[in-house]
Design a protein around this motif. Structure first.
Motif, PDB file in Angstrom:
ATOM      1  N   TYR A 115       0.964  10.504  -2.062  1.00 18.64           N
ATOM      2  CA  TYR A 115      -0.442  10.647  -2.402  1.00 18.64           C
ATOM      3  C   TYR A 115      -1.341  10.534  -1.169  1.00 18.64           C
ATOM      4  O   TYR A 115      -2.279  11.315  -0.995  1.00 18.64           O
ATOM      5  CB  TYR A 115      -0.867   9.586  -3.415  1.00 18.64           C
ATOM      6  CG  TYR A 115      -0.461   9.850  -4.849  1.00 18.64           C
ATOM      7  CD1 TYR A 115       0.698  10.566  -5.153  1.00 18.64           C
ATOM      8  CD2 TYR A 115      -1.217   9.370  -5.909  1.00 18.64           C
ATOM      9  CE1 TYR A 115       1.076  10.783  -6.462  1.00 18.64           C
ATOM     10  CE2 TYR A 115      -0.845   9.588  -7.227  1.00 18.64           C
ATOM     11  CZ  TYR A 115       0.308  10.293  -7.497  1.00 18.64           C
ATOM     12  OH  TYR A 115       0.684  10.522  -8.790  1.00 18.64           O
ATOM     13  N   GLU A 160      -8.148  -6.974  -0.542  1.00 19.12           N
ATOM     14  CA  GLU A 160      -8.553  -5.704   0.059  1.00 19.12           C
ATOM     15  C   GLU A 160      -7.388  -4.719   0.118  1.00 19.12           C
ATOM     16  O   GLU A 160      -7.547  -3.533  -0.188  1.00 19.12           O
ATOM     17  CB  GLU A 160      -9.099  -5.942   1.471  1.00 19.12           C
ATOM     18  CG  GLU A 160      -9.626  -4.679   2.132  1.00 19.12           C
ATOM     19  CD  GLU A 160     -10.092  -4.914   3.551  1.00 19.12           C
ATOM     20  OE1 GLU A 160     -10.639  -3.971   4.157  1.00 19.12           O
ATOM     21  OE2 GLU A 160      -9.899  -6.034   4.063  1.00 19.12           O
ATOM     22  N   ARG A 166      -6.668  -3.405  -3.365  1.00 20.62           N
ATOM     23  CA  ARG A 166      -7.684  -2.439  -3.788  1.00 20.62           C
ATOM     24  C   ARG A 166      -7.447  -1.076  -3.133  1.00 20.62           C
ATOM     25  O   ARG A 166      -7.508  -0.031  -3.788  1.00 20.62           O
ATOM     26  CB  ARG A 166      -9.071  -2.983  -3.441  1.00 20.62           C
ATOM     27  CG  ARG A 166     -10.219  -2.094  -3.888  1.00 20.62           C
ATOM     28  CD  ARG A 166     -11.542  -2.831  -3.816  1.00 20.62           C
ATOM     29  NE  ARG A 166     -11.817  -3.338  -2.479  1.00 20.62           N
ATOM     30  CZ  ARG A 166     -11.770  -4.623  -2.143  1.00 20.62           C
ATOM     31  NH1 ARG A 166     -11.461  -5.533  -3.050  1.00 20.62           N
ATOM     32  NH2 ARG A 166     -12.034  -5.009  -0.903  1.00 20.62           N
ATOM     33  N   HIS A 167      -7.152  -1.070  -1.839  1.00 26.78           N
ATOM     34  CA  HIS A 167      -6.866   0.178  -1.144  1.00 26.78           C
ATOM     35  C   HIS A 167      -5.595   0.832  -1.695  1.00 26.78           C
ATOM     36  O   HIS A 167      -5.541   2.058  -1.859  1.00 26.78           O
ATOM     37  CB  HIS A 167      -6.699  -0.080   0.357  1.00 26.78           C
ATOM     38  CG  HIS A 167      -7.991  -0.115   1.104  1.00 26.78           C
ATOM     39  ND1 HIS A 167      -8.805  -1.238   1.129  1.00 26.78           N
ATOM     40  CD2 HIS A 167      -8.617   0.827   1.861  1.00 26.78           C
ATOM     41  CE1 HIS A 167      -9.874  -0.980   1.862  1.00 26.78           C
ATOM     42  NE2 HIS A 167      -9.793   0.255   2.321  1.00 26.78           N
ATOM     43  N   LEU A 172      -4.318   0.644  -4.687  1.00 27.39           N
ATOM     44  CA  LEU A 172      -4.612   1.248  -5.990  1.00 27.39           C
ATOM     45  C   LEU A 172      -5.413   2.534  -5.843  1.00 27.39           C
ATOM     46  O   LEU A 172      -5.140   3.532  -6.528  1.00 27.39           O
ATOM     47  CB  LEU A 172      -5.376   0.254  -6.862  1.00 27.39           C
ATOM     48  CG  LEU A 172      -4.540  -0.795  -7.597  1.00 27.39           C
ATOM     49  CD1 LEU A 172      -5.447  -1.871  -8.175  1.00 27.39           C
ATOM     50  CD2 LEU A 172      -3.694  -0.159  -8.685  1.00 27.39           C
ATOM     51  N   GLU A 173      -6.397   2.519  -4.963  1.00 22.90           N
ATOM     52  CA  GLU A 173      -7.210   3.721  -4.766  1.00 22.90           C
ATOM     53  C   GLU A 173      -6.372   4.860  -4.195  1.00 22.90           C
ATOM     54  O   GLU A 173      -6.526   6.025  -4.601  1.00 22.90           O
ATOM     55  CB  GLU A 173      -8.376   3.404  -3.837  1.00 22.90           C
ATOM     56  CG  GLU A 173      -9.430   2.501  -4.472  1.00 22.90           C
ATOM     57  CD  GLU A 173     -10.509   2.072  -3.489  1.00 22.90           C
ATOM     58  OE1 GLU A 173     -10.346   2.375  -2.277  1.00 22.90           O
ATOM     59  OE2 GLU A 173     -11.487   1.432  -3.918  1.00 22.90           O
ATOM     60  N   LEU A 174      -5.471   4.550  -3.280  1.00 16.85           N
ATOM     61  CA  LEU A 174      -4.612   5.584  -2.702  1.00 16.85           C
ATOM     62  C   LEU A 174      -3.626   6.128  -3.730  1.00 16.85           C
ATOM     63  O   LEU A 174      -3.229   7.290  -3.657  1.00 16.85           O
ATOM     64  CB  LEU A 174      -3.859   5.021  -1.491  1.00 16.85           C
ATOM     65  CG  LEU A 174      -4.737   4.699  -0.269  1.00 16.85           C
ATOM     66  CD1 LEU A 174      -3.941   3.916   0.759  1.00 16.85           C
ATOM     67  CD2 LEU A 174      -5.291   5.983   0.354  1.00 16.85           C
ATOM     68  N   GLN A 177      -4.468   6.571  -6.670  1.00 15.72           N
ATOM     69  CA  GLN A 177      -5.364   7.158  -7.666  1.00 15.72           C
ATOM     70  C   GLN A 177      -5.230   6.420  -8.994  1.00 15.72           C
ATOM     71  O   GLN A 177      -5.313   6.999 -10.072  1.00 15.72           O
ATOM     72  CB  GLN A 177      -5.067   8.651  -7.830  1.00 15.72           C
ATOM     73  CG  GLN A 177      -5.239   9.439  -6.543  1.00 15.72           C
ATOM     74  CD  GLN A 177      -4.748  10.869  -6.640  1.00 15.72           C
ATOM     75  OE1 GLN A 177      -4.719  11.447  -7.727  1.00 15.72           O
ATOM     76  NE2 GLN A 177      -4.370  11.447  -5.511  1.00 15.72           N
ATOM     77  N   PHE A 178      -4.944   5.134  -8.905  1.00 12.71           N
ATOM     78  CA  PHE A 178      -4.775   4.242 -10.051  1.00 12.71           C
ATOM     79  C   PHE A 178      -3.659   4.710 -10.993  1.00 12.71           C
ATOM     80  O   PHE A 178      -3.650   4.362 -12.172  1.00 12.71           O
ATOM     81  CB  PHE A 178      -6.092   4.077 -10.809  1.00 12.71           C
ATOM     82  CG  PHE A 178      -7.163   3.416  -9.990  1.00 12.71           C
ATOM     83  CD1 PHE A 178      -7.287   2.041  -9.965  1.00 12.71           C
ATOM     84  CD2 PHE A 178      -8.028   4.175  -9.206  1.00 12.71           C
ATOM     85  CE1 PHE A 178      -8.261   1.425  -9.188  1.00 12.71           C
ATOM     86  CE2 PHE A 178      -9.007   3.570  -8.424  1.00 12.71           C
ATOM     87  CZ  PHE A 178      -9.119   2.185  -8.422  1.00 12.71           C
TER      88      PHE A 178
END
Length: 341
Positions: free
Chosen positions: A202, A251, A254-255, A257-259, A261-262
């Protein structure tokens, strides 16, 4: 996960850590789609989400059961070279270390797709990561995973930290420490590898000497929360890795998960693919799962496990049928409302 209302900020340890304290040196290294407002008549079944697009299948093997795992492809170069070298040099395979069944004795291992052997699975996962690093295409990375910019300890990071590939034993030791201290399961190790390969795909990055520890830690952290009913909190990992802060863990999570795309869903078919590919990797590298002779006691144990799994699958089938009926009823209700309106 990692938000201000998350359990990550709790000053106390999670309930799971209190169940049993494990010594770090105890293990020895041995090498639906929603209903459309336009149509109002279609409700996707959860099983339909596992059906891949051919293009997406090639791009995201961690999402689809028919696409080959990245780590197995990475390892094949070394396996072929090793076989070629043995053939050219007429090298003897040496004494047979694998046990084979006979008419009088049957050798089996207790590792199954639903209950993998913990120690062997961690060894295989660490070997898969080793091949990812060794046979990487480039050194693409992100600052959040760079160990120089976000160190895991107060010790000075070596100057050659970004160029020296870690050995298999070093990777195994790092993962074993996390799993032993946090009391994680073998299934969690497999999900960790799924998330790791999904991140590489991803985010279009590589796992390399400068980032492998933080990528592995982020994947373990996320897998333990998704898979385990009693998840380990971020603060607990800060007690395993003494010098890392909760803010840094939050942090990184969070990064991660965002990478991703959850997308933290791991279908059973994908999980099974990774399990069996890990077994193939073990066979290619002489890391076979431990074999023991089949005794009457073990035969009765396997029979009991088989009956238990059969009952679980029956309950799962009933649950899926109830969900399907509920979905059909929902569609019927919406169709009636559409007709009346």
């Amino acid at each position: 996960m990692g938000g201000s209302v998350s359990c990550c900020f709790s000053p106390a340890e999670s309930p799971k850590i209190h169940r049993r304290q494990v010594e770090l040196d105890e293990c020895l290294i041995t090498t639906t789609e929603d209903v459309s407002e336009d149509t109002g008549t279609y409700l996707q079944h959860i099983s339909d989400r596992e059906l891949p697009d051919e293009l997406a299948q090639e791009a995201n093997p961690s999402d689809h059961p028919r696409a080959s795992t990245l780590f197995l492809n990475k390892s094949q170069t070394d396996v072929r070279e090793k076989r070629k070298s043995n053939y050219m040099n007429h090298a003897s395979p040496g004494p047979l270390t694998k046990k084979y069944s006979s008419c009088s004795t049957i050798f089996i291992d207790d590792s199954t797709v639903s209950q993998p052997n913990l120690k062997s699975t961690i060894k295989c996962v660490s070997l898969a990561i080793y091949y990812h690093i060794k046979n990487r295409d480039s050194n693409r990375s992100l600052d959040i995973f760079d160990e120089k910019k976000h160190p895991l300890s107060r010790e000075k990071v070596p100057d050659d930290y970004s160029v020296v590939d870690p050995e298999h034993k070093l990777i195994y030791r790092f993962i074993r420490t996390l799993f032993s201290s946090a009391q994680l399961t073998a299934e969690c190790a497999i999900v960790t590898l799924v998330y790791l390969e999904r991140l590489l795909t991803y985010a279009e990055i590589d796992i390399c000497p400068c980032n492998w520890k933080r990528i592995v830690l982020g994947a373990v952290l996320l897998a333990s929360k998704v898979w385990d009913d009693q998840a380990v909190w971020n603060v607990d990992y800060c007690q395993i890795l003494k010098d890392i802060t909760v803010e840094d863990m939050n942090e990184m999570e969070r990064h991660f998960l965002e990478l991703l795309q959850f997308n933290i869903n791991v279908p059973a078919s994908v999980y099974a693919k990774y399990y069996f590919d890990l077994r193939s990797l073990a066979d290619d590298n002489n890391l076979s799962f431990p074999l023991e002779p089949l005794s009457n006691k073990r035969a009765k144990k396997l029979e009991a496990i088989s009956r238990l799994c059969e009952d679980k699958y029956k309950d799962l089938s009933k649950s899926l049928m109830r969900r399907s009926v509920s979905a059909d009823n929902l569609v019927g209700v919406r169709n009636s409302q559409a007709v009346l309106s």
